[in-house]
Write a protein that holds these residues in place. Structure first.
Motif, PDB file in Angstrom:
ATOM      1  N   UNK A   1      -2.796  11.880   7.597  1.00 52.31           N
ATOM      2  CA  UNK A   1      -3.173  10.885   8.602  1.00 52.31           C
ATOM      3  C   UNK A   1      -2.410   9.597   8.294  1.00 52.31           C
ATOM      4  N   UNK A   2      -2.244   8.710   9.266  1.00 55.46           N
ATOM      5  CA  UNK A   2      -1.545   7.442   9.016  1.00 55.46           C
ATOM      6  C   UNK A   2      -2.282   6.593   7.992  1.00 55.46           C
ATOM      7  N   UNK A   3      -1.536   5.844   7.206  1.00 55.14           N
ATOM      8  CA  UNK A   3      -2.144   4.933   6.233  1.00 55.14           C
ATOM      9  C   UNK A   3      -3.036   3.913   6.942  1.00 55.14           C
ATOM     10  N   UNK A   4      -2.715   3.608   8.193  1.00 55.80           N
ATOM     11  CA  UNK A   4      -3.526   2.654   8.958  1.00 55.80           C
ATOM     12  C   UNK A   4      -4.929   3.183   9.236  1.00 55.80           C
TER      13      UNK A   4
ATOM     14  N   UNK B   1     -13.912  12.047  11.735  1.00 54.84           N
ATOM     15  CA  UNK B   1     -14.562  12.085  10.438  1.00 54.84           C
ATOM     16  C   UNK B   1     -14.388  10.748   9.737  1.00 54.84           C
ATOM     17  N   UNK B   2     -15.480  10.264   9.160  1.00 52.92           N
ATOM     18  CA  UNK B   2     -15.413   9.126   8.245  1.00 52.92           C
ATOM     19  C   UNK B   2     -15.458   9.733   6.849  1.00 52.92           C
ATOM     20  N   UNK B   3     -14.339   9.765   6.184  1.00 48.72           N
ATOM     21  CA  UNK B   3     -14.248  10.436   4.894  1.00 48.72           C
ATOM     22  C   UNK B   3     -14.088   9.417   3.786  1.00 48.72           C
ATOM     23  N   UNK B   4     -14.915   9.545   2.755  1.00 47.16           N
ATOM     24  CA  UNK B   4     -14.749   8.706   1.574  1.00 47.16           C
ATOM     25  C   UNK B   4     -14.345   9.581   0.409  1.00 47.16           C
ATOM     26  N   UNK B   5     -13.336   9.147  -0.318  1.00 45.80           N
ATOM     27  CA  UNK B   5     -12.879   9.921  -1.463  1.00 45.80           C
ATOM     28  C   UNK B   5     -12.100   9.058  -2.432  1.00 45.80           C
TER      29      UNK B   5
ATOM     30  N   UNK C   1       0.842  -1.193   0.000  1.00 47.44           N
ATOM     31  CA  UNK C   1       0.000   0.000   0.000  1.00 47.44           C
ATOM     32  C   UNK C   1       0.882   1.250   0.000  1.00 47.44           C
ATOM     33  N   UNK C   2       0.435   2.259  -0.731  1.00 48.98           N
ATOM     34  CA  UNK C   2       1.219   3.481  -0.802  1.00 48.98           C
ATOM     35  C   UNK C   2       1.241   4.196   0.548  1.00 48.98           C
ATOM     36  N   UNK C   3       2.327   4.847   0.849  1.00 50.82           N
ATOM     37  CA  UNK C   3       2.450   5.567   2.121  1.00 50.82           C
ATOM     38  C   UNK C   3       1.699   6.886   2.086  1.00 50.82           C
ATOM     39  N   UNK C   4       1.492   7.417   0.870  1.00 52.19           N
ATOM     40  CA  UNK C   4       0.791   8.692   0.721  1.00 52.19           C
ATOM     41  C   UNK C   4      -0.343   8.502  -0.266  1.00 52.19           C
ATOM     42  N   UNK C   5      -1.506   8.983   0.082  1.00 57.06           N
ATOM     43  CA  UNK C   5      -2.673   8.898  -0.786  1.00 57.06           C
ATOM     44  C   UNK C   5      -3.200  10.296  -1.066  1.00 57.06           C
ATOM     45  N   UNK C   6      -3.442  10.575  -2.332  1.00 57.64           N
ATOM     46  CA  UNK C   6      -4.093  11.839  -2.686  1.00 57.64           C
ATOM     47  C   UNK C   6      -5.583  11.564  -2.739  1.00 57.64           C
ATOM     48  N   UNK C   7      -6.374  12.335  -1.995  1.00 59.23           N
ATOM     49  CA  UNK C   7      -7.790  12.037  -1.855  1.00 59.23           C
ATOM     50  C   UNK C   7      -8.643  13.191  -2.345  1.00 59.23           C
TER      51      UNK C   7
ATOM     52  N   UNK D   1     -12.123   2.711  -6.872  1.00 56.63           N
ATOM     53  CA  UNK D   1     -11.409   3.992  -6.863  1.00 56.63           C
ATOM     54  C   UNK D   1     -11.484   4.708  -5.521  1.00 56.63           C
ATOM     55  N   UNK D   2     -12.502   4.398  -4.718  1.00 55.15           N
ATOM     56  CA  UNK D   2     -12.719   5.127  -3.467  1.00 55.15           C
ATOM     57  C   UNK D   2     -12.163   4.368  -2.263  1.00 55.15           C
ATOM     58  N   UNK D   3     -11.727   5.136  -1.291  1.00 51.61           N
ATOM     59  CA  UNK D   3     -11.309   4.579  -0.006  1.00 51.61           C
ATOM     60  C   UNK D   3     -12.025   5.337   1.105  1.00 51.61           C
ATOM     61  N   UNK D   4     -12.194   4.681   2.240  1.00 53.26           N
ATOM     62  CA  UNK D   4     -12.792   5.324   3.398  1.00 53.26           C
ATOM     63  C   UNK D   4     -11.725   5.466   4.476  1.00 53.26           C
ATOM     64  N   UNK D   5     -11.591   6.681   4.988  1.00 55.83           N
ATOM     65  CA  UNK D   5     -10.464   7.021   5.867  1.00 55.83           C
ATOM     66  C   UNK D   5     -10.977   7.709   7.122  1.00 55.83           C
ATOM     67  N   UNK D   6     -10.380   7.385   8.267  1.00 56.90           N
ATOM     68  CA  UNK D   6     -10.687   8.053   9.525  1.00 56.90           C
ATOM     69  C   UNK D   6      -9.795   9.281   9.681  1.00 56.90           C
ATOM     70  N   UNK D   7     -10.400  10.421  10.017  1.00 58.76           N
ATOM     71  CA  UNK D   7      -9.645  11.657  10.217  1.00 58.76           C
ATOM     72  C   UNK D   7     -10.094  12.290  11.525  1.00 58.76           C
ATOM     73  N   UNK D   8      -9.177  12.432  12.466  1.00 58.64           N
ATOM     74  CA  UNK D   8      -9.500  13.086  13.727  1.00 58.64           C
ATOM     75  C   UNK D   8      -9.818  14.550  13.466  1.00 58.64           C
TER      76      UNK D   8
END
Length: 241
Positions: free
Chosen positions: A75-78, A19-23, A1-7, A34-41
């Motif tokens: 945010x962390x890739x995790x 935040x539950x962010x999908x992009x 998995x890439x260490x950096x994701x452009x969303x 194409x989409x991922x769901x990411x947690x953002x404090x």
């Protein structure tokens, strides 16, 4: 998995300061990957809540809508849920039951509107007799009850099919319920507002807020047009078998 994701943000939900962010994280991947769901404090540097957004003039904070900017937020890739490219999968997993929850609440809103309408009609005198005694009101009231019960049965059938067959196989009737419920509730609530007169469109009763909420649900979790398309495609598929 890439260490950096452009969303590119698609949608955002906040729960308990997260935040539950999908992009979109990969524009070249297959359509549904194409989409991922990411947690953002919420306290992550670069996250800014610019302003709350009113819906038909109502402020539903802290659970309503807001304009939020993300400026080089890291945010962390995790923090990616399930894995990169699985955002659509996660969203679809909750959309079927989520749409049905909306329908259930709309049934309740319409039932409340019916109760308020009847109470008003029995207590308010217009042109020498109670509103409830006017033939035109009785006809409209009966039609509202018929549509409410028809929609209730449709929602119950959708819930049964969802339980027995799962989200994917029940998608047709879920789409039917999602179109029918808000449109029915809007009709019933509009009638209740009409019976209440000026009080119905004011904040003195719950009717205006109930109507505004019902109207947004013709858009939330997919607009009517998307669900109508799903229903039509399934009908055409059956005809080709």
């Amino acid at each position: 998995m890439r260490a950096v994701l452009w969303v590119m943000c698609m949608f955002l939900v906040m729960l308990n300061g997260v935040y539950f962010m999908q992009g979109k994280t990969d524009f070249s991947a297959p359509r549904h990957k194409q989409q991922s769901m990411i947690l953002v404090d919420i306290n992550t540097p670069g996250v800014q809540i610019k302003r709350p957004l009113l819906v038909f003039g109502f402020d539903d904070a802290p659970h309503g809508h807001a304009e939020i900017t993300f400026d080089n937020v890291r945010v962390p890739v995790t923090n990616i849920l399930l894995g990169e490219g699985r955002g659509f999968e996660i969203a679809q997993g909750r959309l079927g039951p989520g749409r049905l929850h909306h329908c259930m609440r709309l049934i309740g809103a319409a039932e409340r509107g019916m109760n308020m309408m009847v109470e008003r009609a029995l207590s308010r005198t217009a042109f020498g007799k109670k509103i409830a005694q006017h033939g035109s009101f009785q006809s409209d009231l009966a039609k509202c009850r018929i549509e409410l019960e028809q929609t209730r049965l449709l929602v119950l059938e959708a819930a049964d099919q969802l339980d027995r067959h799962g989200n994917k196989k029940a998608r047709g009737i879920l789409a039917m319920a999602k179109v029918a419920a808000p449109n029915m509730a809007l009709k019933v609530l509009d009638m209740a507002i009409q019976v209440h007169g000026a009080a119905g469109v004011s904040s003195d009763t719950a009717l205006s807020h109930l109507w505004a909420t019902a109207r947004t649900l013709r858009l939330a979790d997919g607009p009517d047009e998307v669900h109508l398309g799903t229903i039509a495609k399934l009908e055409l598929q059956r005809a080709r078998l």
